[in-house]
Write a protein that holds these residues in place. Structure first.
Motif, PDB file in Angstrom:
ATOM      1  N   ASP A   1       2.388   3.157   2.771  1.00  0.00           N
ATOM      2  CA  ASP A   1       3.798   2.470   3.669  1.00  0.00           C
ATOM      3  C   ASP A   1       4.862   2.152   2.918  1.00  0.00           C
ATOM      4  OD1 ASP A   1       2.688   0.435   1.982  1.00  0.00           O
ATOM      5  OD2 ASP A   1       1.995  -0.943   3.806  1.00  0.00           O
ATOM      6  N   GLY A   2       5.165   2.892   1.887  1.00  0.00           N
ATOM      7  CA  GLY A   2       6.344   2.627   1.031  1.00  0.00           C
ATOM      8  C   GLY A   2       7.500   3.110   1.869  1.00  0.00           C
TER       9      GLY A   2
ATOM     10  N   LYS B   1       0.893  -1.241   0.145  1.00  0.00           N
ATOM     11  CA  LYS B   1      -0.109  -0.253   0.029  1.00  0.00           C
ATOM     12  C   LYS B   1       0.892   1.277  -0.071  1.00  0.00           C
ATOM     13  CE  LYS B   1      -3.765  -2.147   2.671  1.00  0.00           C
ATOM     14  NZ  LYS B   1      -4.578  -2.255   3.679  1.00  0.00           N
ATOM     15  N   ALA B   2       1.549   1.374  -0.862  1.00  0.00           N
ATOM     16  CA  ALA B   2       2.539   2.522  -1.041  1.00  0.00           C
ATOM     17  C   ALA B   2       2.002   3.647  -1.786  1.00  0.00           C
ATOM     18  CB  ALA B   2       3.902   2.117  -1.846  1.00  0.00           C
TER      19      ALA B   2
ATOM     20  N   GLN C   1       5.026  -7.983  -1.922  1.00  0.00           N
ATOM     21  CA  GLN C   1       3.762  -7.650  -2.002  1.00  0.00           C
ATOM     22  C   GLN C   1       3.453  -6.261  -2.890  1.00  0.00           C
ATOM     23  OE1 GLN C   1       2.213  -7.449   2.489  1.00  0.00           O
ATOM     24  NE2 GLN C   1       4.126  -7.762   2.994  1.00  0.00           N
ATOM     25  N   PRO C   2       3.226  -6.502  -4.100  1.00  0.00           N
ATOM     26  CA  PRO C   2       3.525  -5.487  -5.234  1.00  0.00           C
ATOM     27  C   PRO C   2       2.437  -4.360  -4.898  1.00  0.00           C
ATOM     28  CG  PRO C   2       2.134  -7.478  -5.895  1.00  0.00           C
ATOM     29  CD  PRO C   2       2.806  -7.845  -4.713  1.00  0.00           C
TER      30      PRO C   2
ATOM     31  N   HIS D   1       7.126  -4.590  -8.067  1.00  0.00           N
ATOM     32  CA  HIS D   1       7.533  -5.695  -7.395  1.00  0.00           C
ATOM     33  C   HIS D   1       8.522  -5.632  -6.595  1.00  0.00           C
ATOM     34  CE1 HIS D   1       4.288  -8.212  -9.435  1.00  0.00           C
ATOM     35  NE2 HIS D   1       4.437  -7.334 -10.337  1.00  0.00           N
ATOM     36  N   HIS D   2       8.681  -5.860  -5.419  1.00  0.00           N
ATOM     37  CA  HIS D   2       9.903  -5.781  -4.682  1.00  0.00           C
ATOM     38  C   HIS D   2       9.873  -6.896  -3.549  1.00  0.00           C
ATOM     39  CE1 HIS D   2       6.750  -3.898  -2.087  1.00  0.00           C
ATOM     40  NE2 HIS D   2       6.638  -2.892  -2.892  1.00  0.00           N
ATOM     41  N   ASP D   3      11.017  -7.781  -3.741  1.00  0.00           N
ATOM     42  CA  ASP D   3      11.356  -8.717  -2.777  1.00  0.00           C
ATOM     43  C   ASP D   3      12.624  -9.133  -3.018  1.00  0.00           C
ATOM     44  OD1 ASP D   3      10.934 -10.227  -4.801  1.00  0.00           O
ATOM     45  OD2 ASP D   3       9.173 -11.526  -3.974  1.00  0.00           O
TER      46      ASP D   3
END
Length: 663
Positions: A460-461, A453-454, A472-473, A644-646
């Motif tokens: 929350d980014g 939820k950025a 959690q894209p 996407h980020h992980d």
């Protein structure tokens, strides 16, 4: 044969062509008689007349000299040279598409001749010349299309004059600079040194940049040219017969200067027109090179080209395979259109020139807008951002430069000039370096993360030191009919549609189609000087779309001032010299943006912020998301995009940190 004619001497003696006589009667007479001057106008006239008298006292003045090019077309030049020179003199050459007429027709008085006077007092001949197809110069105009041959021919003409010492130096900003590099690369012996200022539209391809003269950024079209070309592609314009005498051309110049008075356009509305290729047509603009096929070397129809179209290599752009081996003085600015390709060109020339000439390349990077170098003050404002006292004595450096390379005399101002002088915003100070980026600079990564939820300033980014966690894209909707509008940044020439510079971005960051990621507050002052690169892992249900980023300095008061920005069209993610590639719904793609440079000191307590979206309009054109040509489409589709980020998808920003010694 050249003749001397002081500007304030009565010019209505002798014969004149009918056209000139009519215009003098209908324009100069009645308008001048009816004009009521304000005190400010009277003061301006008095000042300019004094400058003109000074110029006539020290200079041989030759105006409306028609210089023949190799194809027979003639370019109009005004020549000013020292009257009492003891020998032959070097030449400062200013070649431009803009109006340099010696007479202010609207005011009925001389134009400001202070630049010409200053050059002559320094012992130089000063030559103004209009580019092909502008004002009194003949031929058809093509942006950077014919300047290579014309520029060489002009230099040869100047060095063949009996008063010339055989050396010419070029100077100017924007379009008065952008033709220079390709001409310098022709290795004409008489062109001894060059000074390019705000010259992005002269750079074609260099390193990772395929901007082709500021036309593209990341494969997206930079829309500044739609507005600029509106007043420049004047294929239909008044012209004089080729047998018109120099005296009559001078006479006519006091009646009118051929300056086009284009009907005003509300570009804030005009940029929205679709299809893009018809933007000028929709405002009744003239036909020409923007969207029409033309009988010019590159063929015109610029909007239909791709970043590596063969046409870009047929004109007057400088490309990295064109060796420059002349001393160069390079002026750039952080909020110009394309500072990073400019810096890449500077580094390329230093890497490929002969050793002696490589050591004769000097760069100054100012915290200004396009061509705003000399407008710096004690409190230089770039938009709403006060970057402090950014003043610098450019005039002394330029004349010291020409003294060294055109006169061959010692120049202490050049000898003490660092190879790179750059302004660190935030700290608001000039810094020196032997290279760009500074030799001790190191890259640092921060990775994007969120709970999915950025979106918006209130999401929350975060930016963190290491990638990890589960994917959690962050998802958003990009509607090309409702794009994120441009707020600040580097740019030029878009009228009232865009305010360039640095502004608090927070009001815009409430949009749900903008993802926001903040770092932790810096614990110590951190200088970020050099390239910034963003790597994203993205997906979309559209065949093609864009992604954008913007980098900000968030102060302790919460205001977020933009530093730089970039865009990437996904069809070009595998290269601009390769066939376009399309996206498939559900697949994740890695995309790395072209590097973009800045210099800023982040103070303790400040944060680095990155905002991600899919549009920055009208700074860049909208991707209509269809996978079609884009420029000839009148409607688009909505794209559902995700970042996407992980650990498997380490989306990140890489910035360049210059270490500082601790006291």
């Amino acid at each position: 044969m050249l003749t001397t004619r002081p500007a304030l001497r009565p010019l209505m003696t002798g014969s004149s062509v009918v056209l000139a006589a009519c215009c003098l009667a209908l324009v100069a007479g009645p308008v001048a008689a009816q004009q009521v001057l304000t005190p400010e106008q009277k003061a301006t006239i008095a000042k300019r007349e004094d400058i003109e008298r000074q110029l006539e006292a020290v200079a041989v003045v030759d105006r409306k000299v028609m210089v023949k090019m190799r194809d027979g077309k003639r370019m109009a030049a005004d020549v000013y040279r020292p009257k009492n020179a003891t020998g032959k003199v070097p030449t400062i050459f200013v070649r431009t598409p803009y109006n340099f007429n010696f007479w202010d027709v609207k005011l009925g008085a001389p134009s400001d001749m202070s630049r010409q006077l200053t050059a002559v007092k320094h012992g130089y001949a000063y030559v103004d010349m209009n580019e092909r197809g502008h004002y009194f110069s003949e031929g058809n105009y093509e942006i950077l299309g014919a300047p290579v041959s014309d520029g060489v021919d002009a230099v040869r003409w100047m060095t063949s004059q009996p008063w010339s010492n055989g050396k010419v130096g070029t100077t100017g900003c924007s379009s008065t600079a952008e033709w220079q590099m390709a001409v310098v690369a022709q290795n004409e012996p008489g062109l001894a040194a060059f000074n390019v200022q705000g010259f992005g539209a002269g750079v074609g391809r260099v390193g990772p940049f395929y901007e082709q003269g500021n036309w593209f950024r990341g494969g997206a079209v930079q829309m500044l040219f739609q507005a600029w070309i509106y007043g420049e592609q004047n294929q239909v314009r008044p012209m004089f017969p080729t047998n018109t005498s120099q005296a009559d051309l001078i006479r006519a110049s006091k009646a009118f200067d051929l300056d086009p008075q284009m009907p005003p356009v509300d570009w804030d509305k005009a940029f929205w027109h679709l299809p893009e290729k018809d933007i000028l047509k929709a405002v009744d603009g003239p036909k020409g090179i923007f969207a029409d096929a033309m009988d010019v070397p590159t063929g015109g129809n610029m909007i239909a080209r791709t970043p590596n179209s063969p046409a870009w290599y047929k004109g007057g752009l400088w490309h990295e395979n064109m060796k420059i081996d002349r001393p160069g003085l390079w002026f750039m600015s952080w909020f110009d259109v394309s500072v990073s390709p400019n810096l890449a060109a500077y580094n390329r020339v230093r890497a490929t020139a002969s050793k002696e000439v490589a050591d004769q390349q000097y760069a100054i990077i100012a915290p200004s807008l396009h061509c705003g170098f000399t407008r710096a003050t004690e409190h230089t404002m770039i938009g709403d951002l006060d970057v402090g006292d950014a003043r610098f004595d450019y005039e002394s450096l330029v004349f010291g430069w020409f003294d060294k390379f055109l006169k061959g005399v010692d120049s202490p101002v050049v000898d003490k000039q660092p190879k790179v002088m750059y302004y660190v915003m935030g700290e608001n100070k000039w810094h020196d370096s032997a290279t760009w980026p500074p030799a001790n600079a190191t890259p640092r990564d921060l990775f994007l993360t969120s709970g999915g939820k950025a979106n918006t300033l209130y999401g929350d980014g975060k930016l963190v030191a290491a990638a990890g966690g589960t994917d959690q894209p962050d998802r958003f909707v990009y509607d090309p009919m409702n794009p994120v509008t441009t707020l600040g940044g580097g740019g030029c020439c878009q009228g009232t549609a865009v305010k360039f510079g640095s502004f608090d971005q927070n009001p815009q960051l409430a949009r749900n189609d903008i993802l926001v990621y903040d770092s932790e507050p810096f614990k110590e002052a951190t200088e970020v000087s050099g390239p910034i690169t963003v790597t994203l892992y993205v997906s979309s249900d559209a065949k093609d779309t864009d992604f954008t980023f913007k980098v900000m300095d968030v102060g302790t008061d919460g205001k977020a001032f933009n530093l730089t920005e970039n865009i990437q069209r996904m069809r070009y993610r595998e290269g601009y010299d390769k066939p376009p590639v399309w996206m498939k719904d559900g697949e994740v793609y890695k995309v790395t943006f072209q590097p973009i440079d800045t210099s800023n000191l982040f103070y303790p307590g400040h944060k680095l912020r990155v905002a991600i979206s899919s549009s920055n309009f009208p700074r860049f054109d909208r991707n209509l998301n269809t996978g079609g040509n884009n420029y000839d489409e009148a409607s688009g589709v909505i794209a559902h995009n995700a970042v996407h980020h992980d650990a498997t998808h380490p989306s990140k920003i890489t910035f360049t940190v210059v270490p500082r010694s601790t006291p």
